[in-house]
Design a protein around this motif. Structure first.
Motif, mmCIF file in Angstrom:
data_model
loop_
_atom_site.group_PDB
_atom_site.id
_atom_site.type_symbol
_atom_site.label_atom_id
_atom_site.label_comp_id
_atom_site.label_asym_id
_atom_site.label_seq_id
_atom_site.Cartn_x
_atom_site.Cartn_y
_atom_site.Cartn_z
ATOM 1 N N ALA A 65 -38.439 14.720 9.820
ATOM 2 C CA ALA A 65 -38.177 14.673 7.994
ATOM 3 C C ALA A 65 -37.409 13.642 7.331
ATOM 4 N N ASN A 66 -37.450 13.456 6.599
ATOM 5 C CA ASN A 66 -37.069 12.183 5.539
ATOM 6 C C ASN A 66 -37.379 10.590 5.929
ATOM 7 N N SER A 67 -38.796 10.786 6.366
ATOM 8 C CA SER A 67 -39.584 9.738 6.766
ATOM 9 C C SER A 67 -39.549 8.548 5.607
ATOM 10 N N ARG A 68 -39.506 8.972 4.366
ATOM 11 C CA ARG A 68 -39.711 8.154 3.402
ATOM 12 C C ARG A 68 -40.597 6.737 2.917
ATOM 13 N N LEU A 69 -41.520 7.414 3.757
ATOM 14 C CA LEU A 69 -43.317 7.577 4.268
ATOM 15 C C LEU A 69 -43.546 8.027 3.084
ATOM 16 N N GLU A 70 -44.731 7.791 1.684
ATOM 17 C CA GLU A 70 -45.518 7.975 1.631
ATOM 18 C C GLU A 70 -46.868 8.750 2.080
ATOM 19 N N ARG A 71 -47.061 9.676 1.587
ATOM 20 C CA ARG A 71 -48.485 10.550 2.669
ATOM 21 C C ARG A 71 -48.980 9.850 3.254
ATOM 22 N N GLU A 72 -49.255 8.793 2.159
ATOM 23 C CA GLU A 72 -50.810 8.156 2.955
ATOM 24 C C GLU A 72 -50.268 6.875 4.044
ATOM 25 N N GLY A 73 -48.847 6.889 3.994
ATOM 26 C CA GLY A 73 -48.622 5.653 5.182
ATOM 27 C C GLY A 73 -48.473 6.327 6.447
ATOM 28 N N TRP A 74 -48.758 7.896 6.686
ATOM 29 C CA TRP A 74 -49.087 8.240 8.323
ATOM 30 C C TRP A 74 -50.631 8.408 8.179
ATOM 31 N N SER A 75 -51.863 8.049 7.557
ATOM 32 C CA SER A 75 -53.506 7.989 7.529
ATOM 33 C C SER A 75 -53.690 7.526 8.938
ATOM 34 N N TRP A 76 -52.793 6.189 9.240
ATOM 35 C CA TRP A 76 -53.475 5.775 10.497
ATOM 36 C C TRP A 76 -53.061 6.510 11.608
ATOM 37 N N GLN B 206 -32.975 -0.200 6.177
ATOM 38 C CA GLN B 206 -33.112 -0.159 5.531
ATOM 39 C C GLN B 206 -32.869 1.132 4.661
ATOM 40 N N LYS B 207 -33.863 1.643 5.049
ATOM 41 C CA LYS B 207 -34.379 2.490 4.007
ATOM 42 C C LYS B 207 -33.411 4.161 4.134
ATOM 43 N N GLU B 208 -32.804 3.639 5.394
ATOM 44 C CA GLU B 208 -31.147 5.127 5.653
ATOM 45 C C GLU B 208 -30.285 5.411 4.534
ATOM 46 N N ASN B 209 -30.188 7.155 4.876
ATOM 47 C CA ASN B 209 -29.255 7.503 4.343
ATOM 48 C C ASN B 209 -28.596 8.725 5.023
ATOM 49 N N PRO B 210 -27.430 8.407 5.143
ATOM 50 C CA PRO B 210 -26.397 8.782 6.250
ATOM 51 C C PRO B 210 -26.514 10.620 6.012
ATOM 52 N N GLU B 211 -26.579 10.980 4.543
ATOM 53 C CA GLU B 211 -26.446 11.980 4.246
ATOM 54 C C GLU B 211 -27.863 12.761 4.159
ATOM 55 N N LYS B 212 -29.040 12.224 3.949
ATOM 56 C CA LYS B 212 -29.914 12.955 4.655
ATOM 57 C C LYS B 212 -30.824 12.151 5.529
ATOM 58 N N PRO B 213 -29.956 11.953 6.524
ATOM 59 C CA PRO B 213 -30.679 11.581 8.125
ATOM 60 C C PRO B 213 -32.279 11.387 8.221
ATOM 61 N N LEU B 214 -33.679 10.065 8.399
ATOM 62 C CA LEU B 214 -34.697 10.594 9.539
ATOM 63 C C LEU B 214 -33.518 11.457 10.261
ATOM 64 N N MET B 215 -34.547 12.451 10.458
ATOM 65 C CA MET B 215 -34.908 13.035 11.565
ATOM 66 C C MET B 215 -36.086 13.679 12.619
ATOM 67 N N ASP C 5 -28.333 -9.707 3.761
ATOM 68 C CA ASP C 5 -28.642 -8.765 4.945
ATOM 69 C C ASP C 5 -28.971 -7.007 4.726
ATOM 70 N N LEU C 6 -27.227 -7.002 3.213
ATOM 71 C CA LEU C 6 -26.839 -5.840 3.210
ATOM 72 C C LEU C 6 -27.384 -5.567 1.513
ATOM 73 N N ALA C 7 -27.598 -6.529 1.179
ATOM 74 C CA ALA C 7 -28.703 -6.565 0.016
ATOM 75 C C ALA C 7 -29.627 -5.735 -0.495
ATOM 76 N N ALA C 8 -30.342 -5.604 1.478
ATOM 77 C CA ALA C 8 -32.028 -5.123 1.530
ATOM 78 C C ALA C 8 -31.825 -3.730 1.794
ATOM 79 N N PHE C 9 -30.177 -2.951 1.844
ATOM 80 C CA PHE C 9 -30.046 -1.295 2.176
ATOM 81 C C PHE C 9 -30.268 -0.752 0.876
ATOM 82 N N SER C 10 -30.425 0.110 1.089
ATOM 83 C CA SER C 10 -30.419 1.755 -0.151
ATOM 84 C C SER C 10 -29.022 1.987 -0.145
ATOM 85 N N HIS C 11 -28.288 2.234 0.917
ATOM 86 C CA HIS C 11 -27.324 2.091 1.177
ATOM 87 C C HIS C 11 -25.891 1.255 2.125
ATOM 88 N N PRO C 12 -26.111 0.605 1.661
ATOM 89 C CA PRO C 12 -25.271 -0.459 2.368
ATOM 90 C C PRO C 12 -23.850 -0.024 2.748
#
Length: 355
Positions: A114-125, A140-149, A230-237
Motif C-alpha cells: 500500500a502507498n508505494s508511490r511508484l507508478e504502475r510501470e515502476g514494478w515492471s521489472w 523521502q517519499k513517505e507520508n506518516p499519515e499514509k505510510p508505505l505498508m 537533506d530536509l529539502a528532499a523530503f515530501s514531509h520534512p
C-alpha cells in the motif's frame, strides 16, 4: 562436364530447400514454446478477468491507515522453487468495499503493498518473489499519515476463496511524551531551555519493503547534524524535525511530538552505520546546547537493539544540566534522565477493510 554442373546445382537447390523447411519448423516450434509465456504476461495486466478469483481482507493495527491508502499493488507468485509472478494488479481502494484479484490454480503467495508511490510501470521489472523482496523504499517519499505498508499471505487457489493479510508500516515512530528541566543545585537553577528544536540525525533513508530485521543503513540523512539540504528532499520534512512553541522549564511539558524514520538495528556503530539519534537542541542563558540520544540503545531500555520496524519509542525526558556542544556527541547520563517505552505503532483497536 556440363551434366556434373547441372547435378551440383540441383543438389544445392535441394539442400537449400531442406534448410528453409527446417528453419520454418524451428520457428513454428519456438512460437509454440513462447506463446504461453506471452499469454501469461498479458493476463498479469488484468488478473480479475482471468483465472480463479480470491478476496483479500487487509488488516492493520494502526487505525485509519487502510481507508486512507492511496494505492494497492497486488502480486501473486507461484509457491514453488522459482516463485515466478503469476499475476499483478494496481488498484485504488478509496470508496470501495471489495476488490477481487485472481490467478491460476495452485499454491500461491500473495504480496500486497500500500502507498508505494511508484507508478504502475515502476514494478515492471518484478518477475519473481525474490525480485520483490529485494526492493527498497525511500524515506523521502513517505507520508506518516499514509505510510508505505506491506504484507504476505499463502493461499491455495482453487481451494481457498479468501485470505487475510496483516499490513505493517515500514516506518517507526519516535514519540516525546513529556519533557522538563530540573537544574536544582546548579548555578543556573531556575533557567529554562529556550528555542527548542527536536530532530533526528543519522537517519536511515532506505530499507527493504518486506524486511523484518537486519536493517543496516542504506542511505544516511542528517549525518551527524541537521541538514537543511537533506530536509529539502523530503515530501514531509516534519517527519524529522519539530519545534517547541514554548521554553522548557521545571514544569513538565506534554508536547506530544512524533518523529518518523526507517529502522536501523545495526549491531555496532561505525562511520558507515551510525546509530540513529534523537537530538534535543536549545539555549540556556543564551548558550546553545545539544542532548543527543542513541535511540533504543540506553542501558536499562527493553530491547536495546536500535530501531526496529513498525515500532513506537516513547520518551519521557528530564534535562538536569547543560548539554554537549556538538549534536554528534551522545549526551552523558548525568545530563539527563530518560525513560523509554517500546510499543507497537498503536495499541488502539485495529482497522479492518476488505479488498
Amino acid at each position: 562436364m556440363g551434366n556434373t554442373v547441372k547435378n551440383m546445382s540441383k543438389d544445392r537447390k535441394l539442400h537449400l530447400l531442406l534448410s528453409l523447411t527446417f528453419c520454418r519448423i524451428l520457428t513454428a516450434n519456438a512460437l509454440l514454446i513462447f506463446l504461453p509465456v506471452f499469454l501469461h504476461s498479458c493476463r498479469t495486466e488484468d488478473p480479475a478477468m482471468h483465472g480463479i478469483p480470491v478476496t483479500i481482507k487487509l488488516e492493520s493495527k494502526v487505525p485509519g491507515l487502510l481507508p486512507e491508502c492511496e494505492s494497492l499493488d497486488i502480486f501473486i507468485f507461484n509457491d514453488d522453487r522459482l516463485k515466478r509472478l503469476d499475476s499483478y494488479q494496481r488498484t485504488a481502494p478509496s470508496g470501495l468495499e471489495k476488490i477481487t484479484t485472481a490467478s491460476r490454480e495452485g499454491k500461491k503467495i500473495i504480496a500486497v503493498i500500500a502507498n508505494s508511490r511508484l507508478e504502475r510501470e515502476g514494478w515492471s521489472w518484478v518477475n519473481s518473489l525474490d525480485a520483490l523482496l529485494s526492493t527498497a523504499a525511500g524515506l523521502q517519499k513517505e507520508n506518516p499519515e499514509k505510510p508505505l505498508m506491506c504484507g504476505l499471505a499463502y493461499i491455495d487457489m482453487g481451494t481457498d476463496a479468501d485470505c487475510t493479510i496483516n499490513m505493517q508500516p515500514l516506518l517507526s515512530e519516535i514519540h516525546i511524551r513529556s519533557i522538563r528541566c530540573d537544574f536544582s543545585g546548579r548555578p543556573y537553577s531556575g533557567e529554562q531551555l529556550e528555542n527548542v528544536r527536536i530532530y533526528l540525525t543519522n537517519v536511515n533513508a532506505g530499507a527493504l519493503i518486506f524486511g523484518q530485521s537486519g536493517f543496516m543503513p542504506q542511505q544516511i540523512v542528517n549525518a551527524g547534524r541537521l541538514s537543511e539540504n537533506d530536509l529539502a528532499a523530503f515530501s514531509h520534512p516534519e517527519m524529522l524535525i519539530k519545534r517547541m512553541e514554548s521554553p522548557v522549564g521545571n514544569e513538565t511539558a506534554i508536547p506530544e511530538i512524533s518523529l518518523y524514520c526507517y529502522p536501523n538495528d545495526c549491531n555496532e556503530e561505525s562511520a558507515g552505520s551510525p546509530f540513529t539519534r534523537l537530538v534535543i537542541e536549545g539555549e540556556i542563558s543564551g548558550h546553545r546546547y545539544y542532548y543527543p540520544i542513541d535511540i533504543n540503545r540506553e542501558e536499562g531500555t527493553s530491547g536495546g537493539a536500535g530501531i526496529g520496524r513498525n515500532s513506537r519509542y516513547v520518551y519521557d525526558i528530564t534535562i538536569t544540566r547543560t548539554g554537549t556542544g556538538d549534536p554528534d556527541i551522545t549526551a552523558d547520563p548525568e545530563m539527563m534522565m530518560l525513560h523509554c517505552s517500546i510499543l507497537p505503532w498503536t495499541e488502539a483497536g485495529k482497522d479492518e477493510i476488505s479488498f
